[in-house]
Write an enzyme that holds these catalytic residues in place. Structure first.
Site, mmCIF file in Angstrom:
data_model
loop_
_atom_site.group_PDB
_atom_site.id
_atom_site.type_symbol
_atom_site.label_atom_id
_atom_site.label_comp_id
_atom_site.label_asym_id
_atom_site.label_seq_id
_atom_site.Cartn_x
_atom_site.Cartn_y
_atom_site.Cartn_z
ATOM 1 N N PHE A 112 1.113 -1.030 -0.239
ATOM 2 C CA PHE A 112 0.056 -0.057 -0.116
ATOM 3 C C PHE A 112 0.747 1.144 -0.184
ATOM 4 O O PHE A 112 0.065 2.148 -0.642
ATOM 5 C CB PHE A 112 -0.456 0.009 1.906
ATOM 6 C CG PHE A 112 -0.433 0.520 2.853
ATOM 7 C CD1 PHE A 112 0.566 0.210 3.652
ATOM 8 C CD2 PHE A 112 -0.878 2.335 2.502
ATOM 9 C CE1 PHE A 112 1.052 0.593 4.443
ATOM 10 C CE2 PHE A 112 -0.462 3.277 4.034
ATOM 11 C CZ PHE A 112 0.667 2.422 4.705
ATOM 12 N N LYS A 113 2.380 1.178 0.861
ATOM 13 C CA LYS A 113 3.015 2.088 0.737
ATOM 14 C C LYS A 113 3.081 3.235 -1.117
ATOM 15 O O LYS A 113 3.214 4.129 -1.045
ATOM 16 C CB LYS A 113 4.429 2.051 1.111
ATOM 17 C CG LYS A 113 4.338 1.486 1.863
ATOM 18 C CD LYS A 113 3.582 2.355 3.384
ATOM 19 C CE LYS A 113 4.505 1.024 4.472
ATOM 20 N NZ LYS A 113 3.778 0.411 5.097
ATOM 21 N N ASP A 114 3.080 2.437 -1.870
ATOM 22 C CA ASP A 114 2.774 2.957 -3.782
ATOM 23 C C ASP A 114 1.496 4.134 -3.576
ATOM 24 O O ASP A 114 1.832 4.989 -4.749
ATOM 25 C CB ASP A 114 2.837 1.924 -4.354
ATOM 26 C CG ASP A 114 3.573 0.909 -4.486
ATOM 27 O OD1 ASP A 114 5.346 1.249 -4.505
ATOM 28 O OD2 ASP A 114 3.495 -0.360 -4.844
ATOM 29 N N LEU A 117 4.096 6.824 -1.884
ATOM 30 C CA LEU A 117 5.208 7.199 -2.294
ATOM 31 C C LEU A 117 5.180 7.165 -4.604
ATOM 32 O O LEU A 117 5.876 7.569 -4.726
ATOM 33 C CB LEU A 117 6.025 6.210 -2.332
ATOM 34 C CG LEU A 117 6.388 6.233 -0.539
ATOM 35 C CD1 LEU A 117 6.750 5.010 -0.032
ATOM 36 C CD2 LEU A 117 7.571 7.147 -0.662
#
Ligand SMILES: *Cc1c(COP(=O)(O)O)cnc(C)c1O
Length: 495
Positions: A112-114, A117
């Site tokens: 989920f960091k995408d 980011l």
């Protein structure tokens, strides 16, 4: 539109525009930037339901990032949420066993960091241009596994930036490590530290607070910023997908306009769930915010007792991105429940760095009424993966399984049958061994890449590109260091 300004949770007393807060990352007193008010949605849910992800994201983010022009912000969004994602929906919902899984892992690094980011590098380079910053931006990041790769992918070869990632050498999954150490890009450095995530995060925060070092680097033409979820530019993009999830349910006729939903989030640094809270404060009809922890259940204990205590054993679990004892973003919630008092917030954070604990008052505890804490141990997490798979054929990763378990427990305990959106934070392909072992321990005999092919068969899905990419990729980063060497490693890289 009313301007939103940002200031430190600890009373530094300076007001920043959104773009300056994004550039700085962390306030110079060690505090986190918080908006002076939470804006309200200015479109109806029905209107938002007609929009695609990109347009909806613009409608949400324009309210927080008020000094970006419409062209700037739309441009950033268009470059972030494009074909790097393997579905035009960007964050699709999948129903399984009575809950909705919001799949936040369709981006380049399959976690989920995408979601944030992919956007942050564009917000940051735009901010640099807007504010006439001539220096090269050095992104310093501590990672529990997923932020590192997502930040590397976002910043690799972005002109005017460099990125240094510190990860716990023995505290990430083999696939997470392989993803990071194979990163290309002349402006990237990946370092395994001899310590855990908290050591990495504390080390990075210390370097941020080191004014001598900052001055030295300033003279050489560098300025530090952060890609961790302490950066407001990480938090704001995360608010969008909760609004998106709600409006998709509305559009599909699964809920009525205005009906409450609950949100359940597998939590580590408290960024993702805080974004859900901000969405609620903007007017999204959210009931409970269910905060799910693994064996490192410092947040569960906090919601139960009002005491935050990091003095405890640290456990390495099968959900490593949640192996955290100092949840940085909780500071923003503390500031909020203390009635936006930076004095009180600074006092409690001082106690945390001094004794390792603090206790809030009963009055402050009332501010946590929307939150519900729960946790899953290792066996409960594995059993949940198996249970969901056997009942529905849907395979979830270990982090999502922690949330899924806590969500089922919550429903059982309270009888609350409000529809729940579970934040599904990683693709099962990122934690293949733990996932496959949970389904059948016999799988443990196989190699990582055999397991990946087995998972594809079992779940009837295709292997994501992010995994194909590392099958044969050469290791490009071999640096390791002790916690007290982090600063000199950075200095060496910037020589
Ligand atoms: C980072 C991460 C989490 C924790 O999110 P926070 O915003 O730090 O609470 C949960 N699951 C996965 C897969 C992650 O990468």
């Amino acid at each position: 539109m009313k301007e939103v300004t940002y200031s430190s949770t600890r009373g530094e007393g300076v007001k920043y525009t959104a773009s300056m807060a994004v550039l700085k990352g962390l306030a110079s007193d060690g505090g986190l930037f918080v908006p002076d008010h939470i804006p309200s949605l200015d479109k109806t849910l029905a209107e938002l339901a007609e929009m695609d992800y990109q347009n909806l994201a613009y409608e949400v983010m324009k309210l927080f990032l008020t000094d970006y022009t419409e062209d700037e912000l739309r441009g950033c969004i268009a470059r972030a949420y494009d074909s790097k994602f393997d579905t035009p929906e960007i964050a699709p919902l999948s129903e399984s066993c009575g809950s909705y899984y919001l799949e936040l892992w369709h981006g380049a690094t399959i976690a989920f960091k995408d979601m944030a980011l992919s956007l942050l590098p564009h917000l940051m380079t735009t901010a640099a241009k807007k504010n006439g910053l001539q220096k090269e931006i050095v992104i310093l990041t501590a990672t529990s596994g997923d932020t590192g790769k997502a930040a590397l992918a976002g910043f690799a070869d972005v002109p005017g930036t460099r990125i240094v990632v510190f990860y716990p050498k023995s505290g990430v999954s083999p696939i997470q490590e392989k993803q990071m150490v194979t990163q290309r890009g002349d402006n990237t450095l990946v370092v395994g530290i001899h310590g855990n995530f908290d050591d990495a995060q504390t080390g990075v925060k210390k370097i941020f607070g080191d004014t001598e070092f900052a001055k030295e680097l300033d003279e050489k033409g560098f300025v530090f910023s952060s890609a961790n979820s302490i950066n407001i530019g990480r938090l704001v993009p995360q608010v969008c997908y909760y609004v998106y999830a709600y409006t998709r349910l509305l559009k599909e006729g699964r809920i009525k306009d205005g009906e409450l939903i609950n949100v359940c989030v597998p939590t580590g640094n408290f960024g993702n769930i805080l974004a859900a809270f901000y969405a609620k404060l903007m007017g999204l009809p959210v009931g409970k915010l269910i905060c799910a922890s693994n064996t490192n259940k410092v947040l569960f204990d906090f919601f139960e007792s009002g005491t935050y205590d990091r003095n405890r054993e640290f456990h390495v679990t099968t959900s490593p991105s949640m192996d955290i004892l100092i949840s940085s973003n909780l500071e923003r919630l503390i500031y909020f429940i203390a009635g936006n008092s930076s004095d009180r917030c600074a006092q409690l954070m001082g106690e945390l760095s001094g004794n390792g604990n603090y206790t809030i008052t009963d009055e402050e505890k009332k501010g946590l009424a929307d939150f519900y804490g729960g946790y899953a141990d290792e066996k409960e997490t594995a059993d949940q993966i198996k249970k969901i798979y056997e009942k529905s054929g849907y395979v979830i990763d270990t982090h999502t399984a922690v949330a899924s378990y806590v969500c089922d427990k919550y429903k059982e305990k309270t009888g609350d049958d409000t529809p729940v959106v579970i934040a599904s934070t990683a693709s099962p392909y990122k934690f293949t061994r733990s996932v496959m072992n949970a389904i059948d321990p016999e799988y443990d005999k196989k190699t990582d890449f055999e397991l990946i092919d087995d998972l594809a068969k079992l779940s009837n899905t295709t292997v994501p590109q992010a995994i194909e990419d590392i099958r044969s990729a050469p290791v490009l980063h071999k640096t390791e260091c002790d916690v007290n060497e982090m600063k000199s490693v950075i200095a060496g890289f910037l020589k």
